[in-house]
Design an enzyme around this catalytic site. Structure first.
Site, PDB file in Angstrom:
ATOM      1  N   GLY A  16     199.303  71.331  40.664  1.00 17.63           N
ATOM      2  CA  GLY A  16     199.518  72.713  41.074  1.00 17.63           C
ATOM      3  C   GLY A  16     200.898  73.024  41.626  1.00 17.63           C
ATOM      4  O   GLY A  16     201.037  73.942  42.437  1.00 17.63           O
ATOM      5  N   SER A  17     201.929  72.317  41.201  1.00 16.51           N
ATOM      6  CA  SER A  17     203.256  72.588  41.776  1.00 16.51           C
ATOM      7  C   SER A  17     203.742  73.996  41.437  1.00 16.51           C
ATOM      8  O   SER A  17     204.350  74.656  42.287  1.00 16.51           O
ATOM      9  CB  SER A  17     204.279  71.534  41.354  1.00 16.51           C
ATOM     10  OG  SER A  17     204.587  71.630  39.978  1.00 16.51           O
ATOM     11  N   ASN A  18     203.477  74.483  40.231  1.00 16.75           N
ATOM     12  CA  ASN A  18     203.853  75.864  39.911  1.00 16.75           C
ATOM     13  C   ASN A  18     203.001  76.854  40.704  1.00 16.75           C
ATOM     14  O   ASN A  18     203.496  77.887  41.152  1.00 16.75           O
ATOM     15  CB  ASN A  18     203.750  76.137  38.412  1.00 16.75           C
ATOM     16  CG  ASN A  18     205.054  75.869  37.694  1.00 16.75           C
ATOM     17  OD1 ASN A  18     206.085  76.419  38.052  1.00 16.75           O
ATOM     18  ND2 ASN A  18     205.015  75.013  36.686  1.00 16.75           N
ATOM     19  N   MET A  93     195.505  73.100  31.385  1.00 12.12           N
ATOM     20  CA  MET A  93     195.615  72.301  30.170  1.00 12.12           C
ATOM     21  C   MET A  93     194.499  72.533  29.161  1.00 12.12           C
ATOM     22  O   MET A  93     194.209  71.688  28.331  1.00 12.12           O
ATOM     23  CB  MET A  93     195.711  70.811  30.535  1.00 12.12           C
ATOM     24  CG  MET A  93     196.913  70.480  31.413  1.00 12.12           C
ATOM     25  SD  MET A  93     198.511  71.091  30.771  1.00 12.12           S
ATOM     26  CE  MET A  93     198.672  70.060  29.321  1.00 12.12           C
ATOM     27  N   ARG A  94     193.890  73.712  29.212  1.00 11.21           N
ATOM     28  CA  ARG A  94     192.877  74.083  28.221  1.00 11.21           C
ATOM     29  C   ARG A  94     193.413  75.241  27.393  1.00 11.21           C
ATOM     30  O   ARG A  94     194.059  76.141  27.932  1.00 11.21           O
ATOM     31  CB  ARG A  94     191.590  74.529  28.901  1.00 11.21           C
ATOM     32  CG  ARG A  94     190.904  73.485  29.725  1.00 11.21           C
ATOM     33  CD  ARG A  94     189.550  73.954  30.205  1.00 11.21           C
ATOM     34  NE  ARG A  94     188.668  74.286  29.101  1.00 11.21           N
ATOM     35  CZ  ARG A  94     188.014  73.419  28.351  1.00 11.21           C
ATOM     36  NH1 ARG A  94     188.146  72.135  28.574  1.00 11.21           N
ATOM     37  NH2 ARG A  94     187.232  73.797  27.377  1.00 11.21           N
ATOM     38  N   ASN A 110     201.989  82.590  30.967  1.00 12.01           N
ATOM     39  CA  ASN A 110     202.011  81.135  31.025  1.00 12.01           C
ATOM     40  C   ASN A 110     203.445  80.653  31.178  1.00 12.01           C
ATOM     41  O   ASN A 110     204.370  81.294  30.687  1.00 12.01           O
ATOM     42  CB  ASN A 110     201.411  80.563  29.732  1.00 12.01           C
ATOM     43  CG  ASN A 110     201.323  79.043  29.748  1.00 12.01           C
ATOM     44  OD1 ASN A 110     200.940  78.437  30.737  1.00 12.01           O
ATOM     45  ND2 ASN A 110     201.682  78.419  28.633  1.00 12.01           N
ATOM     46  N   HIS A 112     205.845  77.549  30.079  1.00 15.66           N
ATOM     47  CA  HIS A 112     205.856  76.499  29.057  1.00 15.66           C
ATOM     48  C   HIS A 112     207.170  75.730  29.158  1.00 15.66           C
ATOM     49  O   HIS A 112     208.235  76.343  29.266  1.00 15.66           O
ATOM     50  CB  HIS A 112     205.720  77.127  27.658  1.00 15.66           C
ATOM     51  CG  HIS A 112     205.699  76.112  26.572  1.00 15.66           C
ATOM     52  ND1 HIS A 112     204.614  75.303  26.340  1.00 15.66           N
ATOM     53  CD2 HIS A 112     206.641  75.751  25.672  1.00 15.66           C
ATOM     54  CE1 HIS A 112     204.884  74.486  25.335  1.00 15.66           C
ATOM     55  NE2 HIS A 112     206.116  74.737  24.914  1.00 15.66           N
ATOM     56  N   SER A 139     210.095  78.481  29.539  1.00 12.99           N
ATOM     57  CA  SER A 139     209.886  79.883  29.177  1.00 12.99           C
ATOM     58  C   SER A 139     208.612  80.384  29.835  1.00 12.99           C
ATOM     59  O   SER A 139     207.626  79.653  29.941  1.00 12.99           O
ATOM     60  CB  SER A 139     209.710  80.038  27.658  1.00 12.99           C
ATOM     61  OG  SER A 139     210.784  79.465  26.943  1.00 12.99           O
ATOM     62  N   GLU A 145     196.704  85.023  21.037  1.00 12.56           N
ATOM     63  CA  GLU A 145     195.883  84.085  20.274  1.00 12.56           C
ATOM     64  C   GLU A 145     196.722  82.968  19.643  1.00 12.56           C
ATOM     65  O   GLU A 145     196.198  81.908  19.333  1.00 12.56           O
ATOM     66  CB  GLU A 145     195.107  84.830  19.177  1.00 12.56           C
ATOM     67  CG  GLU A 145     194.000  85.723  19.703  1.00 12.56           C
ATOM     68  CD  GLU A 145     194.447  87.112  20.167  1.00 12.56           C
ATOM     69  OE1 GLU A 145     193.578  87.916  20.529  1.00 12.56           O
ATOM     70  OE2 GLU A 145     195.668  87.390  20.180  1.00 12.56           O
ATOM     71  N   ASP A 148     201.447  79.441  22.425  1.00 12.84           N
ATOM     72  CA  ASP A 148     202.818  79.614  22.914  1.00 12.84           C
ATOM     73  C   ASP A 148     203.609  80.618  22.069  1.00 12.84           C
ATOM     74  O   ASP A 148     204.813  80.478  21.886  1.00 12.84           O
ATOM     75  CB  ASP A 148     203.553  78.261  22.967  1.00 12.84           C
ATOM     76  CG  ASP A 148     202.868  77.280  23.904  1.00 12.84           C
ATOM     77  OD1 ASP A 148     202.308  77.724  24.916  1.00 12.84           O
ATOM     78  OD2 ASP A 148     202.896  76.063  23.620  1.00 12.84           O
ATOM     79  N   GLU A 177     211.364  75.567  36.636  1.00 14.76           N
ATOM     80  CA  GLU A 177     210.138  76.340  36.377  1.00 14.76           C
ATOM     81  C   GLU A 177     209.677  77.079  37.623  1.00 14.76           C
ATOM     82  O   GLU A 177     209.290  78.245  37.558  1.00 14.76           O
ATOM     83  CB  GLU A 177     208.991  75.412  35.924  1.00 14.76           C
ATOM     84  CG  GLU A 177     209.065  74.940  34.508  1.00 14.76           C
ATOM     85  CD  GLU A 177     207.859  74.072  34.135  1.00 14.76           C
ATOM     86  OE1 GLU A 177     206.787  74.203  34.774  1.00 14.76           O
ATOM     87  OE2 GLU A 177     207.988  73.265  33.207  1.00 14.76           O
TER      88      GLU A 177
END
Length: 191
Positions: A16-18, A93-94, A110, A112, A139, A145, A148, A177
């Site tokens: 959870g660093s972000n 990560m899902r 998100n 990335h 980014s 859908e 990325d 990030e």
């Protein structure tokens, strides 16, 4: 009169660093968002423990044994119960389903670890090094859908140094990030 802060839910799968960077930014009085929920597909995720210790509402459920549709229905209910308006994926990560994206269209972003559209998916740092790129980076994009593939809202570059490994490059990109995501999320909710 000050505008009400936008309600943000953060989804994570790990340390959870972000998420921590987004929560810390939200503590600034001028920040246009507040974190109303931190959710995870991994009940043991260290980020969940950190958020709970900060007094932030948390929600966890493992999708193992219940299937993606049931898991996402429960997640959606938790997000709506928290009155979330925007979802920030932060090391989640899902892959979210097309149904979930449609339900939250234009309200999921998100972070990335590449300069999209380069290196969608995983192993981004190794791929940048293998390609001989002089710069890598990260980014923030709108989730659609397409993996990325949504609108890029912000990017930051990081030099690829001689002798870099995927781990050394990843550590430098991660530090960037944290700043980029907090700034871009604030701009996104304010627009």
């Amino acid at each position: 009169m000050t505008a009400p802060k936008r309600k943000v839910a953060i989804l994570l799968s790990g340390r959870g660093s972000n998420m921590i960077a987004l929560v810390e930014a939200a503590r600034e009085p001028a920040c246009p968002y507040e974190v109303v929920l931190v959710a995870s597909d991994k009940p043991e995720a260290p980020g969940i423990a950190w958020a709970a210790a900060q007094g932030i509402a948390t929600w966890t459920l493992s999708p193992k044994g219940i299937g993606k549709p049931a898991y996402e229905a429960a997640l959606d209910a938790a997000l709506r119960h928290a009155q979330a308006e925007t979802i920030a994926l932060a090391g989640y990560m899902r892959l979210v389903s097309d149904t979930f994206v449609a339900a939250w269209r234009g309200r999921i972003i998100n972070i990335h670890p590449s300069l999209l559209p380069k290196y969608k998916g995983l192993d981004t740092h190794a791929r940048a090094i293998a390609a001989g790129d002089a710069v890598a980076g990260c980014s923030v994009h709108v989730v659609t859908e397409e993996l990325d593939g949504g609108e890029v809202l912000g990017q930051a570059e990081v030099a690829v140094l001689p002798g870099d490994t995927p781990d050394t490059l990843a550590a430098r990109v991660l530090a960037v990030e944290h700043r980029l995501y907090a700034r871009t999320l604030a701009e996104f909710v304010a627009r």
